[in-house]
Each structure stands twice: as structure tokens, then as C-alpha cells.
Design an enzyme around this catalytic site. Structure first.
Site, PDB file in Angstrom:
ATOM      1  N   ARG B 170       0.859  -1.192   0.000  1.00 14.31           N
ATOM      2  CA  ARG B 170       0.000   0.000   0.000  1.00 14.31           C
ATOM      3  C   ARG B 170       0.889   1.234   0.000  1.00 14.31           C
ATOM      4  NH1 ARG B 170      -3.134  -3.238  -1.088  1.00 14.31           N
ATOM      5  NH2 ARG B 170      -5.169  -3.747  -0.175  1.00 14.31           N
ATOM      6  N   THR B 259     -11.328  -8.408  -4.331  1.00 16.56           N
ATOM      7  CA  THR B 259     -11.149  -9.528  -5.265  1.00 16.56           C
ATOM      8  C   THR B 259      -9.947 -10.384  -4.880  1.00 16.56           C
ATOM      9  OG1 THR B 259     -12.094  -8.196  -7.045  1.00 16.56           O
ATOM     10  CG2 THR B 259     -10.862 -10.149  -7.696  1.00 16.56           C
ATOM     11  N   ASP B 261      -8.488 -10.698  -1.988  1.00 11.40           N
ATOM     12  CA  ASP B 261      -8.696 -11.414  -0.732  1.00 11.40           C
ATOM     13  C   ASP B 261      -9.606 -12.616  -0.952  1.00 11.40           C
ATOM     14  OD1 ASP B 261      -7.200  -9.377   0.495  1.00 11.40           O
ATOM     15  OD2 ASP B 261      -9.005  -8.152   0.727  1.00 11.40           O
TER      16      ASP B 261
END
Lengths: 319, 319, 319, 319, 319, 319
Positions: B170, B259, B261
Site C-alpha cells: 500500500r 477480489t 482477498d
């Protein structure tokens, strides 16, 4: 100093939920919508100081429109109509999908603005503005509105304010001949003309491609700038012999209403910001494509979002 | 005996209605979302016994998250934070459409989990689990969270619990270099690595195709299993010299968040159920494609639904 | 020339549907709310030119707040905070009913405004205003905010702008002693004090009835005007030896939040309009009672509506 | 004089919001839906006088169904069931998207209509009608319903009313063999057969293309008219040796439920209006494509809308 | 044979959510409302055969009104207005609470019905009806509507149909003197007069209590029946020298609009069913009290519900 | 070790928006509701470990119920019914207001639980629990359910688990005589009886006041504890010769459904926590009053909220 002043009617827009029909809906979404305030709101979102002039009933419904426009950062300058019978125009928008198109039902007759005289309005902002904008819808609303439209364009011109005008032909308001006659009267006071191809053909009887139309209009009426818009096929602008073209940016369309106004708002704001003809076309087209992803009449977008679209897609700028 | 224990942050996710913008919305849809609880919830829906460890404020907002996760059948094991200043992380999700992407705004700084120490948590479930899963988001939240993440991976490893880790880089939380350094520390305790191609390239500097990446990662860090995910181009897994590939199943995307995960939840649950590498990839891909049709972060699907997708589409399983 | 400038924090307010609980809600209503902008908005609706100064993140969430306030006709003058970590304060409001009260959960720590320095803000509007208003919430937000609050009050005073201040004690932000110390520092720069009875008792340790409190405050701190508010029991004002009292107007309460701010907005706008102390109290009380019938923090009412309440109920004006 | 009388079950249809799943929804949209009332409603919207016969519990739920059908202009002729245990059938509709299909869960056992005898019903409207329509769902509901269906078809035939019947095979209600046996009993009383290709294949064991099926059915059972429907591949009709074909009109599908009933409603109303076989097929196909853009079971469209689709797309009428 | 035919305007009624204001609402609830169709709908719900005559635009909005009324079981008999400028009347209803009343804004000028002539309408149902009902709103809409109202009352009288008329004075449509003059012209053709006390006082200048008013009206204009309604204080009826009184039944008011029409619908349906004057008053009052608990203009109640109210509360029937 | 195990039916509860009627609603709110799961959920919210036993269809609707209950922290132990015809019970709840009561329509016949045998269920949790609770609704559902209810009570008793039973008479399910006969069979296995005064009178024929009823029941059937509930007049408990009484706490009622179950959940959880008879009554009454402010069947409250009500109002604890 204001960047853009616009004048025109804004209506309450009522839409049933997607998939539902007006015939049986229990619920309507409410938005404010009108060509000239759409332009003002798009430009305001893009950083311009904008003022919208209009006449509205002194009622919660009139204030509903003002409240929404101010929420977009547009300064409103309203002639409040105290008559009991004063009303806001409304329109009903039913979303469709192939083979049933999106349907619009107007209920705008006798709206307060049809009685708007020059004396009703506070026209000072026009004198101090860079651009004064209105469209062919406004003079179609009533004789009074037509007279006022012409007077405001004249006043702007006299004050050295650039005047911009979009044909925006509405067949439910008048005939092509009526429109053409009025357009020609107003053209004398217009510097920047936005001419949708179909309106140009229908009302002014011009044939040929966009470049020919632009040439013809510029030479006949002596416009400073002519922008011919071609819907899904992009736009072409002519200014001082310079020609620029721009295709549309692809969009997942959520709500197509207001696309043209978003284009104008983007184009004008970029021009005011010193952009070239080509840059302004791209900026207008990007604003328009973003608008299509957003519910409501207004391009509620940021300059950064528009820049991203322009940058990502610069290859699609043709010519 | 628990199948999967996960550890990480779960946020409240707030979304305006489609077509509306955060700038003017009057209404937000509320869901719970976080990579590790998304994996736990997908696996729980697919029949696994799952436990989610986290730290949350002892408030209605913390309980809102727990309540939703328990509704998916996830067992929650929470360190309740009684401090006045304890807060849940939140994120705002605005759906977009071309040319405006879906936009996420995080407001997650100082969430309760950033203070989660090993002592805060009840780590017993880790010892009794088949798999312990967390992702690269967790150590990015705070130094404390990073220390705790490493300690939990170590503990799992010591207890003979298989450890699984998704890079989940991230950029709003840390730089590629910071991430890479942390990743390398954690890799020593990881058995199954899920490595998105772009994260692998950005943080670990690996080039080449998915197979080369998997080989490199497995040989360098001695992972038992490496799964390289390539977004719309499917996934590749390497285990003990065996390689399997899987393309994505076509999906009408309603909500793309979660999606990845869902893929991990499906993959792990199939492996735990004795599936081959190839079967697990297909199961993960099918779970992921179903997720895209569903509102919210979580793959609320049944094993029967996943089986149907796998069966209908087996031809699309490549290699 | 502006009538009222206010300075303070405005938060996003999130409420589940009535009867629903935060623990399980799927939907939140969104409004903007903050004491000082509530006062500005009430006054704007009642015809004043108002400006609200604040600091907000340069994000859709920051713009959401500005957009709503401008929709009420408030001019906003914002220091936009570009830091990644800049955030808006939020609060969660759960409506209750006997025996469960309405519950408020704040998540306001580290909001952008806590970093607002005098240099961040455009303070020119203060010099040109009739009244500058802030409340005891603002200095409680951070040391920086406290310093800025004092500096702005000083600046207003220096410019000859009347300063108004509401104690607005918030026990979740600081202790009574901390508040009292700060209040006393600020009092030197305050002309009009609004003092809720309970805050006066809790923080300043004053006993006695409203009249005694007003006398004590006025004589101790040399306020021009003191308004002591007593919740459901009305208000008392003291100005230059003149005392006026006002009971509350009966209301069917839909949403009690913001009642006090509506009172202040009504009181100040009437005073600015030349109303007597008594007239201003009645106007404030009527605005407050109307507010209670309206969803959200803001008294979205017209002068005509307030006048009607005052007129119908003039018998209830005591003393 | 009534144009069309239909007989069958109508259920309450409950749908969660798009993207949401039944497993966790907090909200259901409510509509009335049933093959035979869908046909009646489509035809009523297209200008026919239609009557729907059924049996419903004398409860708010039974009245809910009647209320909606009357809102479409259908005249309802109901045997009201006063028994405590009388219930309406219900079905739950969950919208899906690839790879998860739209899912329907029936809860229709023991609905009031399963006890409907000929004596319960007011059959007079059948005698005065041009067309009596029912479908293969009705006799599948119960033995009583099957007996009643046959009796009503006989009665219609005796009165000189044209009888129309759609196979509408529902595998959740009976087996192909059970259906086929019943169909063959009823065919003796049917003039116009609507035969979906897949039902024809599954239950009647016919192979070949649509033309062959139509020929076989017409010659075997002596139908006046046979319409073979092929889903996305259009329809073929055979009448008196005349064959017509029609492809489907393209549609942005919002809700596919009821497409076939819309086709039948459009086809029958055009035939009753004197249209040729070809015109009626086109009218039916256009009605069906419009239906797909509309939420709910019913084609809430106008004759003008259908005419527009037919006219715009006449090129797509094949053969 | 129809029980009741009514004639009048029905509007679309738009309401923001409770607590929200028209000035800023994003959503409007939609209902159909009009005095005469409210009476028809209440009576239809209570078991009468009712027909509503009106003129509406041939548009989705006109059909929206018809669709809702037919959903209540009212038969509609509409003169469809094809003119482009034909419009439906609309009204905006904002719920209030003390001290802010419920607010109604009409936008009904130039509605299609203002052009309704006797020739436009199919008046046959009037001849076959037991009762023809209209109210003082209808002649106030336009001169044409006034002429038509009188002609229909005359026609009903000539056919032996009982005529019923409610004063329903609307100060926004005409002055008391204009109303009184019109009323007196119409009274010659009225058998049953419903006279709200305040209208009677304002327009007809009558003083005294309800009994005196009833006596005066009956003797002056020779009405068969006079019902004087007194809002919260109940009603009094005079017929053939017989006097009956009825207090109101207590109600938790959710929506007060349409209370009077519910009363008339209940009263007339009980009279038609052979009820005594006293029974009809009780039935009307019970219908009215039930209406107040229901959203919308219409008393959507069953005879059983009305009977329950009457029975439970018979002690409250005074006199 | 579980605190409380309950056994019974839970239905899906469908409610139209307030003010709307089932006859015309377009939207239903969905909740799970059933006496025994309401008790389990209230107790779980108050800190107990609770398990709910039941039988449900293996469908999204069955899972919808489980999902909601697990969101409250209840552990569910379900016999999943795979039959095609397996269904969930449903009930429709229409909110009313004086003079129209809240209306409930059941559609619960043939729900999966009516086939629940002891062998279907996993009864182990009963052996390990402190309390086993069910109510008079369960044996009324079917003979099978009655047999199972008795067997489970016996099993609990044999295991030394305290058994608690609420008469919960439902006149729509059986007659008073049928109920009484069944009750008497079950009483032999019940330790704690909750006896609503009206059920006691109707089914068991007892007269006298609450104290006399409690005495009579305790002495006749040898209950350990008897709690007589008197609706708005509070409750009385008798245990081992000790008598305690409790009036109700005032509540603004938003949704009264589930009040009695909330009382039982509160009472039992306090007893399990070592509370005196009096304390448990107060805790139950406070839980019940909080429930009335919350939408849905379940008392979604915290121990702290209940404590606050008890503390604030201790003066209202009588005797």
C-alpha cells in the site's frame, strides 16, 4: 472580478429510480438542472469565479435551486418573484436503456424566468466579468426572456465582456424557423459560438462537415471563435484561422444529461486560464466525459481529475 | 481445531450511492472491510473454521465490525481498546466508471490496531490452527503492529502452523524500500507467499514473468508455496517444483474491492480441503470472480456456487 | 461588509436510520455539523452575510463540508490542508428515545483544524465584520487551535469588531479546570458571552440563579452582554444593566442537536438587525424551537417562520 | 366484451438491492409477478381489456397483488380465500451477473390457488372474451389446479373463445414426464400454443429446428397457431401454413424476468388488433425487449413505445 | 350500477422525508391526491363501486395518477388531454411539527382539468350512480371548471342521482366572496352538503354553533342532508329533522392530509349501505381517524378496520 | 460451558415503512425474529454465552436468519433441512398507531422446524448449559415439535440444566384448551416459569392478582421460580417464598415487538450473573424498556446501558 456570468433558466429535475417508470414510481430523486447554471457550476468546480443570474419564485422551491447551485460554489444573483403564481420550471427524467431511450418531460411553461426583464436583474456582474454566457434555450422561453437575452448580450458587449452562446435548439419550445430568426438577431452580439452540428443543420440549414460549418459561421457572422460539437464524434474549434479538433474520451455513461454543458464549462474555463484552442477543447471533452459518470446535470469534478483524463488520453487528441 | 487464523486491521467502509460523489452525498452505505478479515470471511463462507484476531475500540463502531464479521461465521477474538481516543480505521469508497476510477480515501491513522502488542492478543487460536494468515498491510500500520506481526508469524511457525502472507503493498502507508525491508524480515517466517506481480516488481525489484518471479522468490526465500497473482491475467502457483496456472473467470463487475482477498480465501480453503495446487487456483479464481458481482469487501458465496463456476468454465483453466 | 464571521471546527456527522443502532447499521445519513458553522448557517438563513473560517483537508470530505455550508448561503474561507494525513473530524449520532438517550461518538482527534495557525487563515473578513464568533470547543481542540482562537479574538477586538463567545464546554475534550483557565484568558477579548448554566457551574464554579450568574460574569469580566442559557427553561440576558428573560417555545423535537447554536444564530442576527435585548432573545428562542423540528445540525429556517413563532407565542415571553 | 382473460397464480416477488445477497439483506423490493397476470398486464398496457382470474387469501397480502395488477389496468376477478391458513405464493429474486446467475427461490407451496376449483371462480368473463390464456405453470401447482385448468380451457372452447397456452415448464414443480402427460391432455382444448424450444425438447422430446417443431406440433395436435420461442434467437410462428420469423430486438437488460410473458402479451394484443402473424411477432418481440429495461415482472410500456421499437428496427425482422 | 361518481382534480403530491426541508431535499415521495378522488378511493376501499371523472394529460404523469387510483379499486374515466402544454397539477407537502406547521405549496395553475368541458367527459356513469360528489375546489379551478361542475350537478339531479358537495374552501384559489357566489349557484343542485364550520363562517358568514348552522343551511337552501364538520371537535348531521353528533376518535397522527375526505368517503359509503345518520357519522369519523395513521391522501382501510374502531369506541359517540 | 441454550422457531420478519400499508408497499425491511432466539440474542448482548438450536432450510433464507443471529454473538446450532419444500416461517409486521394497532400476519405453516426431531438436533450444548429455555410457541408448531420440546426439557432436566419456559400463548396456533393440556405435560420438566397474566388467565383459568397466580402456580406445579408478567404494569417474581415486584421503566416506543423476550433475556442473564430476584427483575425490565426504542425483535443493548436505566430509575422499583 468574475470570470463567467451566465443567465438562464434552472429547473428542478425529478427522476424515478433506475428501472422504475414514472407511471408507477413512489420516489423521485431531486436535482437542479439548466444549461446555463450547468455551465456555471462546471466552471466553478474547475476553479472559476462564476455568477448565475436568473429569476425564481421566492419559495422553498426557488431556494432549493439556489441552495444546490451555491453548494457547487456558484454565486447566485436572483430576481426573487413574489407573485403567488410564480413557479419554478420542472422536468421529469426517466432513465432508459436500449431500445427505450432516456425520456424527458418538461413542465416549464410560465416559470418565473419567463417574466424576467432587464430591470428585474442585477446586471452589474456582467460588466465586471470576462465572459457572459447564455444559450438558445433562454430566448425560447418567452418574448420577455428573448428581449432580456438580447439586452444582456448587448450590455456585455458594450462593457467589453466576451459573449458566448450555445445554440441549444429545443424543438419543444419553438420551431427551427423561429429559432433561426432569433439566433440571427443575437449573433451580432456574440463573440464565441457553440454550435451543435444537428442544431446548425436543423435551424440554420448548413450542410457540410464541421470544418465547413465553422468556416461558414465565422465568416458570415464574424464570430471570434466557433466551436462545432458533434456528439459522440467530438468537437472542432476555429479561432482566428486556427483549427483544432478533439475526439471524445471514452466514458461509462451513468447519466448523459448535461454533457454538452460540461463541455462548454470545461472549454471556457481553460480558455480563461490561458489555454490554447486545442487545450481548451481537450479540457472540455475531458470534463464532458467525466460528467457522464456522475448523477445529475452538473459536472462535479476537480481540475486534477480533468487533467488526469487529458493526460492519460492525449493520444486520442486528433489532428 | 481451527482451519485459518488471520490477523489484521478491519475498517468501516463508507460508500455514497453509485453515481453520487462524496463532495455532496447525503447517504453512505456501511460495510466492514480489511484484507485479513476478508480472507477469513471468504474462507468461512466456504466452510472453514476461521478466527480473526484484531484490536478494536470498545465502542459501537468496534462492535459494528465484529457484528458483521460474525454474521459471516467468522469467530472474532478481539483485544478491546478502552481508551477514549481509541478509534476504528475508516475508508471512503466512491464508485467510478471510465474515465474516472473508483476512488478510495483512507482515514486509518491511529486506529486501535496500531497499538496492538502480542500481549494484547489472545494468540492461543494460532497454535491450534492449520494456517495463520496476514498481509503486508498489517506491518505497515505502525512499528508496534510490525513487531506484533513478526512475533505472531514466529509463534505460528513454532507451533507448526502453516504461515501465509500476501505482500499487499500500500503506497499510502509506506515506501517500496520500507516495505521491502520489512518483507524480507518476515519472509523467514512465511511458508506460503502470495505475491501480486506489481508489488513484486515495485518493492522487490523483480523482473521477468510470473513463473520467473515465483522461481526466484521460492529459491531465494525458501517458501513452500508461491502464488503470483497477475490481476486480470490470472495467477500462477509454484509448490515443490510443481507449477499451475489459472486464468480469471469472466465477471460482470459490481464491486471490485476485495477480489484479491477472495482469491486467497478460496485458494487456502481448497488447499485445506485437500485440493491440488491447480484445484486451489481454480477455486480461488472462481471465488474472486463471484466476489466481483457482490457489493462489499467480502465474498459472500457458497461452495456450491464456486464449484459451479469452476465446473462450467474448466476449459478456461490453462496449461 | 460582513455581518458575522465565525471560526471553528465542522465535522461530518453520520447517523443511522431512526430505531437502528450503530452496532449493525447498513446506512448512514451524512450532514455537516459544528457549533460555529451552525451559528453562521442559522444567521445566513436569517438574512445575515456570514463567513466561516476554518481549516480542512483538500479532499472530497473537506469539500463535502464546504459544499453543504455554501448551500446555506454561508461564505467559506478555508485554509486547505494538503498533507496526506489531513483529516476531517467526524461524529456519529445515534438517535435514542427514553430511556436511552441520543448518543454521540466523536472521532475528531487530529482533524486538520487542530493545526490551524493564524498564518494559515485569511483573517481579513474579521476586520470588516460586525461580529466575530467562536466557542469554547475551538480552543479545546489543540494548543495550536487555542493560540489561534485567542489571536483571532484579539485581532477582532483591535479592529473594533464585536466578539461573541459561547462557553460550549465539552467534557470529552478537556477538564473543567483546563477549560476554566483557558476561558479566563479569552474573556479579556470577549464582548458578548453566551454561558450555559451547567457549563458556568461546572467550569467556573458559579452558583446562584441565572440572573446572579449573569451579574457576576458581567461585573467580573466586564462583558458588554451576557446571555445565560438554561436549556428547557429558557434564557436570560444582561446588557448594560438591562435584563431580559425568555422561556422556550414548545417544539415537537425531531433532532435536538444544534439547538443552542440556532439560539445564538437567531440572537445575534436580531441584534445586528437592531433588535432589543428582549427581541433578540425571543428571536433566538424561536429559531431554536424551529431547529428542533429539522433534521441536521442547522436551523434551515426563514425570517418569516421565526417571526410567526415569535408572534404566535408572544405571551410566553416572560418578565 | 373482454379481449383477454387469463388464469393463474401471481406471487409476491421479493428482491434485495442489486449487489446485495439474500443471506444478509436488510431490505426487499416488492412486486407482484406471475406468468398469466404478466400477460394480462402487458396486454392491458397495450390497450386490451383484460381480466385476471385467480384465488387469493383475503388478507393484505392478497390485496397487495390485486392492487398492483389493477394499477396496470387489469380487471381482477378473485376468489377470496377466507381460511386462516390461506397464503400467497412468494418468490425471492436475487439479481446476479456473470458468473453468478440471477437466482430465484420459490416459496409457493399451498398457496390459495392450489385449492381453486371451477366453482370458486367466476368464469363468466371467459365466455365473453376473445382469448383465454393460461400456462403450464398452473396445472403444475396441484391436482385441483390441474383439473380447474382443464375445465376452464374446455369452457372457453365451448364458448367459442380462442384458447392460448404457453408450455412454461417449471422443473421445480414437476418432472418432464408429468408435464408431458398433462400437456397432452390439455392440448385438445388449445388453439394457440406458445412453445419454448427448450421446454419442447425437454418435455415433449421433439428435436429439429423451430420450424420443424412448429410443423410437428401443429400437425400432431391440430393447433390453429404455434409460436416457437427461442430465447435470444427470436421466435417463429406457424398459422394456417403461413410461417413468420422474428429475431429479438437488442436490449440493455435491467431485469430479464417476465420477458417471455411480455412477448405473449404483445403478440396476442397485436393479433386481437388485427395484426398479421408477422406483425404480431414483431410487436411481441418489441414488447419483450422493452420489458428487459424495466424493473419488475411486468411490461409497463405504451403502444407508442412498442411501435417505435418495431419501426426503428424493422430491418432486423428476418425472412 | 355505480355507487358513487366523483369529479375533480387530482394532483401529484411530492413530500421530502420527515425532518428534511424542501430547500435542500434530495428525494421526494410521490402520491396522488385530490379531494374528490380521495373520497372515491376511501369509498372504494370500504366496498363501494366508485368512478372518478377527470381530465389529465396523456402523459406518464397523467397515467401515474390513474394507476394509483385504480390500485385502490377506483374506476377511472378520464378525458385525456393531448396538447403539448397539458400538465398535471402538483403540490409539495413538507411535514412539520410544532411550532412549524405542515406546509403545502401548490403548483396547479393551468392543469388539464381547468379546460374540462362537459363535452370532454363521459358523463354516463353519473346517470347510473347513487351519488355524485364534487367539492368547492373544482369550480374554483377555472371558469370552465365552474361551468362544468354546475352542469354535472344538474345532470345528476336530472337523472335522480343524489348530489353531494363539500364546501372545501381554498383561500389560495379564490376569495370568500367569489366562493360564496359560486356556492349559492351550485346549492340549488345539491342534496347533501358537507360544510366545514370555518368555511361556513368565512364564506357564508354564518355564526352560531354547528346545530344552528345546519338548521340555517337546510332551511335556506333546502338540502336533504347537512353535515357540519368541526375538525377536532367532531361532526353534526341534520337530515329530515333528525340530528346526530359524533366526536372524533383519538388518533396518532402520521399524516393529516385527507382526513376530511376520508370522513366523507366513510359517511357516504355507510349511508349507501343503509346506515342511519348516526351510524354514518360514526363510520365517517372512524375512517377519518384511521386515515391519520396512514401516509398519503387516501384512507387505505378495510370495512373491518372501521368497524373495529366504531365498536371499540362506541362510548365516544355523543348525544 | 454455555450459559443459555434456547430452542425454537425464528422467522423472517417483513415490515413496510412506517405509515405505509402492506396493501401497497413497494419495500419491506427484513429482520430475524422469534421468541427463543430473541431471548438468546438479548442475553448474548448482555454478556452471556448463548446457543440457539433450531431447524432451517439449507437456503439463503435459512442462512439469512443464522447470519443475523450470529451478528448478535449468538452461537447457532442448526439442523439444516435439505428438502426442496423446506421453508422458513415468515411474518409481516405493519406498524400502526391509535386507533389502528400494529398488525402481524403469520405465514409460518410447514416451516422446517415443524419437522424437527430430537435426532435432527445436536443436543450436546444443552447438557453443558446453565439454562435451557423454550416457550409455548414451540410445541404449538406441530406434533413433532411438541414431542421434541418435551424431550429436550427432559434431557436438560436429566443433565441438571435449569429449565425455563414462557407460556407465550398464541391463539393463531392453537386453542386455550390444547395449550393448557400441553403446558401441563411440560410443567413437570420446568424449573422457571414465565407466565404472562393474560395467558395464565386464558389458558390455565387462574384468577386473582399476580401474587396469587404465582403462589398457585408454584405450589401446584412445584416450580423453583415463577415470574408473572403484567405488560405495562410490570412483573412479579416468586422464588423460594421470596417475592419481588418491578414496575416498567418508561419508554418512547419505537417497536414493541420482542419486549417480553427482552425481559426474559435480561432476567435470566442477571440471575446467571448472581443477581437477586429483585435485581434480575429490574434488569429484565430495563432491558425490555430499552428494546422498545429499537427497531427489530432483538434487544441490541449493552450491559452498561441496562445498568444506567436501572440506576437512574431505582426509585421506580416498587416494594
Amino acid at each position: 472580478m468574475t470570470d463567467i456570468v451566465t443567465f438562464g433558466e434552472t429547473m428542478l429535475r425529478f427522476s424515478p429510480p433506475r428501472g422504475d417508470r414514472l407511471e408507477r414510481t413512489r420516489e423521485l430523486d431531486v436535482q437542479a438542472g439548466g444549461a446555463e447554471s450547468n455551465v456555471a457550476a462546471a466552471a466553478a468546480n474547475l476553479g472559476c469565479d462564476t455568477v448565475w443570474l436568473s429569476k425564481l419564485p421566492a419559495s422553498p422551491l426557488g431556494r432549493r435551486i439556489v441552495s444546490e447551485l451555491e453548494s457547487y460554489g456558484v454565486e447566485t444573483n436572483i430576481a426573487w418573484d413574489d407573485r403567488d403564481e410564480a413557479r419554478v420550471g420542472t422536468y421529469y427524467l426517466e432513465y432508459g436503456g436500449e431500445p427505450r431511450g432516456t425520456n424527458v418531460i418538461y413542465d416549464r411553461a410560465n416559470a418565473a424566468i419567463t417574466t424576467a426583464t432587464v430591470d428585474d436583474l442585477d446586471t452589474d456582474p456582467i460588466d465586471d466579468a470576462d465572459v457572459f454566457y447564455t444559450s438558445g434555450i433562454t430566448p425560447a422561453l418567452s418574448e420577455t426572456a428573448a428581449t432580456t437575452t438580447e439586452a444582456l448580450l448587448q450590455r456585455a458587449q458594450a462593457a467589453g465582456t466576451t459573449t458566448a452562446f450555445d445554440l441549444n435548439y429545443r424543438s419543444k419550445l419553438w420551431s427551427p424557423d423561429e429559432a433561426a430568426e432569433q439566433y440571427r438577431d443575437l449573433f451580432a452580439h456574440v463573440d464565441v459560438l457553440v454550435a451543435p452540428v444537428s442544431d446548425t443543420r436543423t435551424c440554420l440549414g448548413l450542410d457540410g462537415d464541421a470544418a465547413e460549418m465553422a468556416e461558414h459561421l465565422a465568416s458570415t457572422y464574424d464570430f471570434e471563435t466557433v466551436v462545432v460539437t458533434r456528439g459522440g464524434e467530438g468537437a472542432l474549434a476555429l479561432h482566428d484561422g486556427d483549427v483544432a479538433e478533439q475526439s471524445v474520451f471514452a466514458a461509462d455513461t451513468y447519466d448523459a444529461i448535461g454533457t454538452g454543458d460540461a463541455f462548454v464549462g470545461g472549454f471556457l474555463s481553460k480558455r480563461l486560464d490561458g489555454g490554447t484552442l486545442r487545450e481548451a477543447l481537450a479540457y472540455g471533452a475531458a470534463t464532458a466525459s467525466l460528467k457522464r459518470t456522475i448523477d445529475g446535470d452538473v459536472a462535479l469534478v476537480t481540475p486534477a481529475e480533468v487533467d488526469t483524463v487529458v493526460a492519460d488520453e492525449h493520444d486520442t487528441i486528433s489532428r
